[in-house]
Each structure stands twice: as structure tokens, then as C-alpha cells.
Design a protein around this motif. Structure first.
Motif, mmCIF file in Angstrom:
data_model
loop_
_atom_site.group_PDB
_atom_site.id
_atom_site.type_symbol
_atom_site.label_atom_id
_atom_site.label_comp_id
_atom_site.label_asym_id
_atom_site.label_seq_id
_atom_site.Cartn_x
_atom_site.Cartn_y
_atom_site.Cartn_z
ATOM 1 N N VAL A 15 16.827 -7.105 6.686
ATOM 2 C CA VAL A 15 15.759 -6.116 6.898
ATOM 3 C C VAL A 15 14.920 -5.941 5.636
ATOM 4 O O VAL A 15 13.700 -5.705 5.708
ATOM 5 C CB VAL A 15 16.362 -4.768 7.351
ATOM 6 N N LEU A 16 15.537 -6.079 4.469
ATOM 7 C CA LEU A 16 14.813 -5.878 3.216
ATOM 8 C C LEU A 16 13.876 -7.043 2.893
ATOM 9 O O LEU A 16 13.090 -6.958 1.950
ATOM 10 C CB LEU A 16 15.801 -5.664 2.072
ATOM 11 N N ALA A 17 13.954 -8.125 3.658
ATOM 12 C CA ALA A 17 13.025 -9.254 3.498
ATOM 13 C C ALA A 17 12.187 -9.419 4.760
ATOM 14 O O ALA A 17 11.753 -10.522 5.089
ATOM 15 C CB ALA A 17 13.784 -10.534 3.187
ATOM 16 N N HIS B 53 2.854 -4.917 -1.283
ATOM 17 C CA HIS B 53 2.437 -4.952 0.122
ATOM 18 C C HIS B 53 2.016 -6.379 0.510
ATOM 19 O O HIS B 53 1.348 -7.047 -0.271
ATOM 20 C CB HIS B 53 1.267 -3.982 0.309
ATOM 21 N N PRO B 54 2.456 -6.935 1.659
ATOM 22 C CA PRO B 54 3.134 -6.289 2.781
ATOM 23 C C PRO B 54 4.653 -6.368 2.759
ATOM 24 O O PRO B 54 5.285 -6.203 3.790
ATOM 25 C CB PRO B 54 2.584 -7.061 3.977
ATOM 26 N N ASP B 55 5.275 -6.658 1.589
ATOM 27 C CA ASP B 55 6.732 -6.623 1.510
ATOM 28 C C ASP B 55 7.219 -5.201 1.798
ATOM 29 O O ASP B 55 6.441 -4.236 1.762
ATOM 30 C CB ASP B 55 7.201 -7.045 0.116
ATOM 31 N N VAL B 56 8.529 -5.085 2.018
ATOM 32 C CA VAL B 56 9.109 -3.760 2.255
ATOM 33 C C VAL B 56 10.093 -3.373 1.156
ATOM 34 O O VAL B 56 10.688 -2.292 1.214
ATOM 35 C CB VAL B 56 9.805 -3.682 3.632
ATOM 36 N N ALA B 57 10.260 -4.238 0.147
ATOM 37 C CA ALA B 57 11.182 -3.914 -0.933
ATOM 38 C C ALA B 57 10.866 -4.743 -2.167
ATOM 39 O O ALA B 57 10.291 -5.829 -2.081
ATOM 40 C CB ALA B 57 12.634 -4.149 -0.499
ATOM 41 N N ILE B 58 11.262 -4.205 -3.328
ATOM 42 C CA ILE B 58 11.127 -4.918 -4.599
ATOM 43 C C ILE B 58 12.325 -4.540 -5.463
ATOM 44 O O ILE B 58 12.711 -3.368 -5.523
ATOM 45 C CB ILE B 58 9.797 -4.578 -5.302
ATOM 46 N N LEU B 59 12.934 -5.528 -6.114
ATOM 47 C CA LEU B 59 14.083 -5.286 -6.989
ATOM 48 C C LEU B 59 13.662 -5.483 -8.436
ATOM 49 O O LEU B 59 13.119 -6.539 -8.798
ATOM 50 C CB LEU B 59 15.235 -6.242 -6.653
ATOM 51 N N GLY B 60 13.911 -4.464 -9.254
ATOM 52 C CA GLY B 60 13.605 -4.531 -10.674
ATOM 53 C C GLY B 60 14.858 -4.765 -11.494
ATOM 54 O O GLY B 60 15.930 -4.229 -11.192
ATOM 55 N N ILE B 61 14.725 -5.566 -12.558
ATOM 56 C CA ILE B 61 15.836 -5.909 -13.441
ATOM 57 C C ILE B 61 15.449 -5.537 -14.870
ATOM 58 O O ILE B 61 14.416 -5.981 -15.373
ATOM 59 C CB ILE B 61 16.170 -7.410 -13.367
ATOM 60 N N GLY B 62 16.269 -4.718 -15.526
ATOM 61 C CA GLY B 62 15.996 -4.310 -16.896
ATOM 62 C C GLY B 62 16.663 -5.216 -17.921
ATOM 63 O O GLY B 62 17.170 -6.298 -17.596
ATOM 64 N N ARG B 63 16.682 -4.759 -19.167
ATOM 65 C CA ARG B 63 17.298 -5.539 -20.245
ATOM 66 C C ARG B 63 18.808 -5.665 -20.032
ATOM 67 O O ARG B 63 19.454 -4.750 -19.522
ATOM 68 C CB ARG B 63 17.062 -4.868 -21.589
ATOM 69 N N ILE B 64 19.354 -6.781 -20.451
ATOM 70 C CA ILE B 64 20.810 -6.946 -20.495
ATOM 71 C C ILE B 64 21.217 -6.789 -21.960
ATOM 72 O O ILE B 64 21.038 -7.710 -22.768
ATOM 73 C CB ILE B 64 21.245 -8.316 -19.944
ATOM 74 N N ILE B 65 21.740 -5.609 -22.318
ATOM 75 C CA ILE B 65 22.023 -5.313 -23.721
ATOM 76 C C ILE B 65 23.443 -4.767 -23.865
ATOM 77 O O ILE B 65 24.052 -4.297 -22.902
ATOM 78 C CB ILE B 65 21.008 -4.298 -24.291
ATOM 79 N N PHE C 139 12.395 0.602 -1.805
ATOM 80 C CA PHE C 139 12.325 0.092 -0.435
ATOM 81 C C PHE C 139 11.499 1.031 0.441
ATOM 82 O O PHE C 139 11.320 2.217 0.131
ATOM 83 C CB PHE C 139 13.740 -0.067 0.157
ATOM 84 N N ASP C 140 10.993 0.476 1.514
ATOM 85 C CA ASP C 140 10.202 1.212 2.497
ATOM 86 C C ASP C 140 11.170 1.976 3.400
ATOM 87 O O ASP C 140 11.941 1.376 4.154
ATOM 88 C CB ASP C 140 9.352 0.232 3.308
ATOM 89 N N HIS C 141 11.129 3.302 3.325
ATOM 90 C CA HIS C 141 12.087 4.120 4.060
ATOM 91 C C HIS C 141 11.864 4.051 5.566
ATOM 92 O O HIS C 141 12.725 4.492 6.348
ATOM 93 C CB HIS C 141 12.013 5.574 3.586
ATOM 94 N N ARG C 142 10.746 3.480 6.001
ATOM 95 C CA ARG C 142 10.511 3.361 7.441
ATOM 96 C C ARG C 142 11.366 2.273 8.070
ATOM 97 O O ARG C 142 11.654 2.324 9.276
ATOM 98 C CB ARG C 142 9.021 3.057 7.710
ATOM 99 N N VAL C 143 11.755 1.245 7.281
ATOM 100 C CA VAL C 143 12.480 0.122 7.864
ATOM 101 C C VAL C 143 13.992 0.274 7.751
ATOM 102 O O VAL C 143 14.743 -0.380 8.488
ATOM 103 C CB VAL C 143 12.041 -1.214 7.232
ATOM 104 N N GLY D 183 2.111 -14.587 0.848
ATOM 105 C CA GLY D 183 3.202 -14.937 1.736
ATOM 106 C C GLY D 183 4.580 -14.491 1.320
ATOM 107 O O GLY D 183 5.567 -14.884 1.951
ATOM 108 N N SER D 184 4.718 -13.663 0.281
ATOM 109 C CA SER D 184 6.054 -13.225 -0.121
ATOM 110 C C SER D 184 6.647 -12.296 0.934
ATOM 111 O O SER D 184 5.935 -11.578 1.631
ATOM 112 C CB SER D 184 6.005 -12.504 -1.467
ATOM 113 N N THR D 185 7.989 -12.313 1.039
ATOM 114 C CA THR D 185 8.688 -11.375 1.917
ATOM 115 C C THR D 185 9.647 -10.484 1.126
ATOM 116 O O THR D 185 10.218 -9.540 1.685
ATOM 117 C CB THR D 185 9.476 -12.120 3.011
ATOM 118 N N PHE D 186 9.853 -10.768 -0.151
ATOM 119 C CA PHE D 186 10.643 -9.927 -1.051
ATOM 120 C C PHE D 186 10.200 -10.256 -2.461
ATOM 121 O O PHE D 186 9.886 -11.417 -2.771
ATOM 122 C CB PHE D 186 12.146 -10.201 -0.887
ATOM 123 N N THR D 187 10.163 -9.245 -3.346
ATOM 124 C CA THR D 187 9.670 -9.451 -4.701
ATOM 125 C C THR D 187 10.749 -9.122 -5.724
ATOM 126 O O THR D 187 11.455 -8.123 -5.598
ATOM 127 C CB THR D 187 8.423 -8.588 -4.977
#
Length: 515
Positions: free
Chosen positions: A359-361, A450-462, A484-488, A428-432
């Protein structure tokens, strides 16, 4: 004796509803001899930086504009003197078809080619027009046509200005307003602009993207408080509020406006594309200069504003012990070569988790109230460039191993930073995936692409203090944040996806055989 003919090359229609381009740099100079289809400049569109080839051969006699300027479609780019063109015209003077008939035929072919490309939604801009010897753009603005109609021919038999411009100067619009581009129509809807109230400037009464943006600015000025200066509004509208943009998106290119508190010395040249505005004040501060938004920044602004306006987003985040992954990566390097990047490993873990949480993609068709699921993932990857944030897409990324993902990630990042990504690689992305740890930050309230419904962020590895078996030890910690889009889906589904990614990072050998 053969006379010289001056031919004017006008900026061609760039497709996808775009009506202007930024001039990055000239590749030729006045006095140079150029050939047909030779690149003469680099221009920046909302999609990428592309080379602009000349449709004419000859000696360059004039360049219109400087680096940083914005050139409208149909406006002159450069002028070329070509003795051969004049000789060809003299030799064909007795041909059955007159010059006006030939120009009218070429104009109709050009217009039909543009209509075909618009219907197909093609991103193939600046391709194939160089050898057609066109004299102008089919979407030229009326005001520009009157100024630059002449092709430079000064003889007594020179055609009238309208004929010299290809006979395509539009008559004053009296019929219904036409919005031919779906992108222009969507932009008007996003900005709340009534297209019926817009005076069109496009060919044959078509509303252009510039018309919509101008109407949006006028509307903002009319509704502003009486004490606000209207001269400040064009720079702030329609950009989203500064605090809503994630840190990874806010790093400006080196040539942007200096800080507001710094007034450059009188001998300092303003940035390319800047509009001098010495002496004026806004809210008690002296304005040092103004700079037009680039086509890319305008496109980013519209997309991020739409995402914030339409998507009811929610965020979940977690701190993850990535020590085992950190150590494992160092042992994955072959005898000759380099180990895959951490981004490639994390991307592969994300793709495994998405196969269990599809669903997240997916995408949401709001008009039809339908959730569109896909058999796989087109992975968008946020890349910080000198021009700003770009999100190139790796199609069918779920089919790639870690090694092929690593190669693809390096290739799209390098291509994006060079500014040579074609438009189709930005769609054409479906997840970022947004690895902003490389920018030196730990977290971000990212905006969904947009039009994705989710994006995952990654911070520093320290290295941080971490409790392991009751003892405080140094471990490699990374923060993940999922927007994430709370509608989906609801928070439980999103948390399940994040827990799965966490498990694979903390115990990477469990993914052995699937990477």
C-alpha cells in the motif's frame, strides 16, 4: 553578387506546457561560424538542463540574452548571417510555390507536430526541430511577435512582418478561452485561478502557464493588506512557507541571492538573473537585489504546495542500531573494487519491506476513490544538486540486486548533478527514498513526492551511547522517518513497515539471499 541573409533563431516550444527557459551559458560567441544542429547554448527548463542546437548554419551576428536571463518561447535566441540561404532563395525565386505558401505549409507542419506531442504526453523536447528551418514558434506571444517579427531582410521585396514571422501572429482573442495543456489546467486548479477570467497570450487564444502564474500573482496582490508592499509579493508567491520545506530541500545553489543582512559593495556584480532594486525597502530593510525563480524552482514550488494542500500526511520515526550493517558493509567489498553504498543496502531493505507492505508504494485516484496497487516499485531517489532538489526514478527497482542498485543509484545521482537527466527519468516514482544524512542532519519533516503516498527519510549514521545488555556502549545509530498519506493507511500499517525495515538494518544477515 550574393547578398547575406540574417536569420533569427527563436526559442522553440519546449513541450509539456512550458513557456520559458533559463539561459545557463552560451556555447558560441558573436563572429563564430556554426553548423546546422550545432549546440549554441545550454538552457534550463523545469525538468533539466539541455543543449539548444541551432537550426541555421552561418556566422553568429547577435546573441540575445546573458547567463541567468529567462527567454520566453518565441523570443529571439541568436541571429545568423547565411550567404547560402540567400543564394538558395534567389535560385528558387521562379518556383511554382511562393514563399508565403511555403511558410504557411511549414507552420502548419510545426503546429501539427506540437499537437501530436501534446496528445502523447511526450518529454522529447528539443529533438528533431533543428533541420526543419523553422522561422518561429507556433506558441509565440503577441507582444513578442510585433517586436521581433523581422528576419533581418531589408531589400525592397522583403515580406511584411507577419509573413516573415511565419504568418502565425494570433489575432486579438475573441472566442472562448482555450486551455490545451493538461499541466496548465492543473496548475490553474492548484492555484485557485479561474481560467475564464484570464486574457490568453498563447497561439490561437490558448492560455499559457505564464498567464496562470501572472493571474495568481495579481490575485494575491489584490487581496493583500494595505500596509504590505506589492513589490514583495512576486518573490514570495506561490512558494510554500519556509518552515515546511525539509532541510534536504532548502540548500540554495551558490549563485542565489545574498543574505538579507548583507549589502554588496557598489562594485559587486549582482547574481546572474538578478533584478537590481537599489534604494527600495521592505519592512524597514533595504533590498539588495531580487532574483527570478528558475523554472526548476517554480516547478518544485507548485509540486510541494500541491502535496501539502492535498495530502493529509502523518509521520512515524524510530532510532535504529545500524552497527551490524556498518560492520557488514566493510566486509562486502570484493578483492578488487568497492563495497556497495549504505544507501544501496538501505534501499534494498526498503524494497523488501515494500513487497510486504504494498500500500505504501501505491497511488490514490482521489476522483474515482480508488487505490491503485502495483506489482513492483519504481523507486524515486532525492538528489541534492546545484540547481535544487531533483528526484530521478529507478524503474522496477524491486528486480535489482544490491550491486545493480548501487550502480543505478550512482549513475542517476551523477547524471542529476550534471543537469543532464531527460524529463522521462524524473517521472513515474511510486515510493521515494531521501537519504539526507549526507547533508549532515539527523531528521526531516519531509514532504511527500506527489503522486506517491509515502517517503522514507534516512539521517546520519553516527556513534552514540546505546544500552546493550544493560551496559551503555557506543553504537552506530540512524534515525528513520516515514511520512505517509493517512488516507491510504493508518499508523499501525506504517509502523509495521518501519519495524520491518528496522529489523533488516539491525540484523542484516536475515536478508541474506534477498539482497
Amino acid at each position: 553578387m550574393t547578398s547575406l541573409t540574417t536569420r533569427v533563431f527563436r526559442l522553440p516550444d519546449l513541450g509539456e506546457g512550458l513557456t520559458e527557459a533559463g539561459l545557463v551559458q552560451w556555447l558560441v560567441a558573436v563572429g563564430d561560424t556554426i553548423a546546422t544542429d550545432q549546440p549554441i547554448a545550454e538552457v534550463e527548463t523545469a525538468k533539466s538542463i539541455v543543449e539548444l542546437p541551432s537550426p541555421f548554419a552561418g556566422v553568429v551576428t547577435a546573441l540575445h540574452g546573458e547567463a541567468g536571463d529567462t527567454i520566453d518561447v518565441g523570443s529571439p535566441v541568436l541571429e545568423v548571417e547565411d550567404a547560402r540561404a540567400s543564394a538558395d532563395a534567389d535560385a528558387g525565386a521562379d518556383a511554382p510555390a511562393g514563399p508565403a505558401d511555403k511558410l504557411a505549409s511549414e507552420t502548419e507542419v510545426e503546429h501539427e507536430a506540437y499537437r501530436t506531442e501534446e496528445r502523447a504526453g511526450s518529454g522529447n523536447v528539443l529533438i528533431g526541430y533543428g533541420t526543419t528551418a523553422r522561422t518561429g514558434s507556433g506558441r509565440r506571444r503577441p507582444a513578442r511577435t510585433a517586436t521581433y517579427a523581422s528576419t533581418g531582410s531589408t531589400g525592397p521585396d522583403a515580406p511584411a512582418p507577419a509573413a516573415a514571422a511565419g504568418g502565425d501572429a494570433p489575432a486579438p482573442h475573441s472566442g472562448p478561452v482555450a486551455v490545451r495543456s493538461p499541466l496548465v489546467r492543473r496548475l490553474a486548479r492548484d492555484l485557485g485561478v479561474d481560467v475564464r477570467a484570464i486574457t490568453p497570450t498563447g497561439h490561437d487564444g490558448a492560455v499559457t502557464r505564464a498567464d496562470v502564474l501572472a493571474a495568481a500573482v495579481d490575485s494575491a496582490v489584490d487581496g493583500a493588506h494595505s500596509h504590505a508592499r506589492s513589490t514583495a509579493l512576486p518573490l514570495s508567491h506561490p512558494m510554500p512557507p519556509a518552515h515546511t520545506t525539509p532541510p534536504a530541500h532548502t540548500t540554495p545553489p551558490a549563485h542565489t541571492t545574498p543574505p538579507a543582512h548583507t549589502t554588496p559593495p557598489a562594485h559587486t556584480m549582482p547574481p546572474a538573473g538578478a533584478i537590481t532594486d537599489s534604494g527600495s525597502e521592505v519592512d524597514g530593510l533595504v533590498v539588495s537585489c531580487r532574483e527570478r525563480l528558475s523554472p526548476l524552482r517554480k516547478a518544485v514550488s507548485a509540486k510541494l504546495a500541491r502535496s501539502r494542500a492535498e495530502i493529509p500526511e502523518a509521520t512515524v520515526w524510530v532510532d535504529v542500531d545500524a552497527t551490524e550493517l556498518w560492520d557488514l558493509r566493510s566486509r562486502m567489498a570484493p578483492a578488487e573494487g568497492r563495497a556497495p553504498s549504505l544507501t544501496a543496502l538501505l534501499a534494498r531493505f526498503v524494497l523488501i519491506a515494500l513487497s510486504e507492505h504494498p500500500v505504501l508504494a501505491s497511488r490514490l485516484d482521489d476522483a474515482a476513490s480508488e487505490l491503485i496497487s502495483f506489482d513492483g516499485v519504481n523507486l524515486g531517489v532525492a538528489v541534492d544538486t546545484e540547481r535544487g532538489l531533483l528526484v530521478p526514478v529507478i524503474p522496477r527497482a524491486h528486480e535489482l540486486s544490491v550491486d545493480t542498485l548501487d550502480t543505478a543509484l550512482r549513475e542517476v545521482a551523477d547524471t542529476a548533478r550534471r543537469g543532464s537527466l531527460p524529463p522521462e527519468r524524473l517521472r513515474g516514482s511510486t515510493f521515494t527514498l531521501n537519504n539526507y544524512g549526507g547533508l549532515g542532519v539527523d531528521g526531516s519533516a519531509a514532504i511527500i513526492n506527489h503522486p506517491d503516498v509515502a517517503i522514507l527519510g534516512i539521517g546520519r549514521i553516527i556513534a552514540r551511547p546505546w544500552v546493550v545488555d544493560g551496559e551503555i556502549v557506543a553504537r552506530r545509530i540512524v534515525q528513520l522517518s516515514l511520512v505517509f498519506d493517512h488516507r491510504v493507511c493508518d499508523g499501525g500499517y506504517a509502523a509495521s513497515f518501519l519495524r520491518r525495515v528496522t529489523e533488516l538494518i539491525e540484523h542484516p544477515l536475515r536478508a541474506f539471499g534477498r539482497v
